[in-house]
Write a protein that holds these residues in place. Structure first.
Motif, PDB file in Angstrom:
ATOM      1  N   GLU A  22     -28.721 -45.382   7.791  1.00  0.00           N
ATOM      2  CA  GLU A  22     -29.706 -45.237   6.489  1.00  0.00           C
ATOM      3  C   GLU A  22     -30.958 -45.682   7.042  1.00  0.00           C
ATOM      4  OE1 GLU A  22     -29.941 -46.793   2.118  1.00  0.00           O
ATOM      5  OE2 GLU A  22     -28.085 -47.053   3.071  1.00  0.00           O
ATOM      6  N   TYR A  23     -31.112 -46.734   7.649  1.00  0.00           N
ATOM      7  CA  TYR A  23     -32.445 -46.946   7.998  1.00  0.00           C
ATOM      8  C   TYR A  23     -33.352 -45.851   9.191  1.00  0.00           C
ATOM      9  CZ  TYR A  23     -35.956 -49.484  10.900  1.00  0.00           C
ATOM     10  OH  TYR A  23     -37.108 -49.896  11.343  1.00  0.00           O
ATOM     11  N   TRP A  26     -34.737 -43.073   7.263  1.00  0.00           N
ATOM     12  CA  TRP A  26     -36.022 -43.345   6.708  1.00  0.00           C
ATOM     13  C   TRP A  26     -37.272 -42.702   7.508  1.00  0.00           C
ATOM     14  CZ3 TRP A  26     -40.774 -45.244   7.820  1.00  0.00           C
ATOM     15  CH2 TRP A  26     -41.638 -45.639   6.478  1.00  0.00           C
ATOM     16  N   TYR A  27     -37.130 -42.542   8.643  1.00  0.00           N
ATOM     17  CA  TYR A  27     -38.081 -42.351   9.474  1.00  0.00           C
ATOM     18  C   TYR A  27     -38.395 -40.535   9.484  1.00  0.00           C
ATOM     19  CZ  TYR A  27     -38.736 -46.648  11.431  1.00  0.00           C
ATOM     20  OH  TYR A  27     -38.954 -48.017  11.582  1.00  0.00           O
ATOM     21  N   LYS A  29     -37.329 -39.092   6.357  1.00  0.00           N
ATOM     22  CA  LYS A  29     -37.481 -38.918   4.994  1.00  0.00           C
ATOM     23  C   LYS A  29     -38.994 -39.208   4.690  1.00  0.00           C
ATOM     24  CE  LYS A  29     -36.180 -40.344   0.365  1.00  0.00           C
ATOM     25  NZ  LYS A  29     -35.399 -41.115  -0.454  1.00  0.00           N
ATOM     26  N   TYR A  30     -39.801 -39.991   5.464  1.00  0.00           N
ATOM     27  CA  TYR A  30     -40.941 -40.286   5.374  1.00  0.00           C
ATOM     28  C   TYR A  30     -41.885 -40.191   6.782  1.00  0.00           C
ATOM     29  CZ  TYR A  30     -39.411 -42.533   1.093  1.00  0.00           C
ATOM     30  OH  TYR A  30     -38.645 -42.838  -0.177  1.00  0.00           O
ATOM     31  N   GLY A 160     -34.844 -52.385  -2.305  1.00  0.00           N
ATOM     32  CA  GLY A 160     -34.745 -51.723  -0.993  1.00  0.00           C
ATOM     33  C   GLY A 160     -33.615 -52.794  -0.137  1.00  0.00           C
TER      34      GLY A 160
END
Length: 171
Positions: A22-23, A26-27, A29-30, A160
């Motif tokens: 999941e972490y 993030w890269y 997704k953003y 978060g």
């Protein structure tokens, strides 16, 4: 996998250990935020870091180390380190406050957005300086709490899984 244990997994890393995928997502997704951070780091790192013996402390899943051409990473969360190894980074399990490397063995030490997560940031910086070769360079990427990124992280801390672990107030 040649992960060696240079330290123990401490409680703040539990979220990173349990939610590494999941972490890392993030890269994606953003991606614009990640790419802007990467671009900023490139302005401060040597032109050909792949030709240097370079280490990222708090390397996470290896996104920055791999994109910048670094060879080595240190990370306390095994699940994160395993993802980084898939990106070609030679990972060692450990914590920043007690680096398991020989003194004066790296040309470059990179710390990206992880300084606020270290138990003792001052000791971590002492350790980073200790593993640098004479004339080596430390590059630190910090999220300024008064910036747009910092405001965003601060506003999302409560919800978060990862940002709640950091202390952005003293940077």
């Amino acid at each position: 996998m040649n992960l060696s244990s240079g330290g123990i997994l401490i409680k703040p890393w539990k979220a990173f250990e349990m939610h590494a995928e999941e972490y890392d997502a993030w890269y994606e997704k953003y991606k614009p935020a990640y790419e802007s951070e990467l671009l900023a780091l490139k302005t401060f790192t040597p032109e050909n870091p792949e030709n240097l013996k370079a280490l990222e402390v708090g390397a996470g899943t290896g996104r920055f180390a791999a994109s910048l051409g670094l060879s080595y990473g240190l990370e306390p969360a095994r699940a994160m380190a395993e993802i980084a190894e898939k990106r070609g980074i030679q990972m060692v399990l450990g914590v920043a406050e007690t680096l398991p490397f020989k003194r004066q063995s790296f040309d470059l030490v990179l710390i990206v957005a992880s300084l606020s997560l270290f138990k003792d940031p001052v000791q971590a910086l002492r350790e980073a300086a200790g593993v640098l070769k004479p004339g080596g360079q430390i590059v630190i990427g910090i999220l300024d709490r008064d910036s747009l990124h910092g405001d965003f992280y601060e506003s999302r801390k409560k919800e978060g899984r990862f940002s709640s672990e950091g202390d952005y107030s003293h940077h």
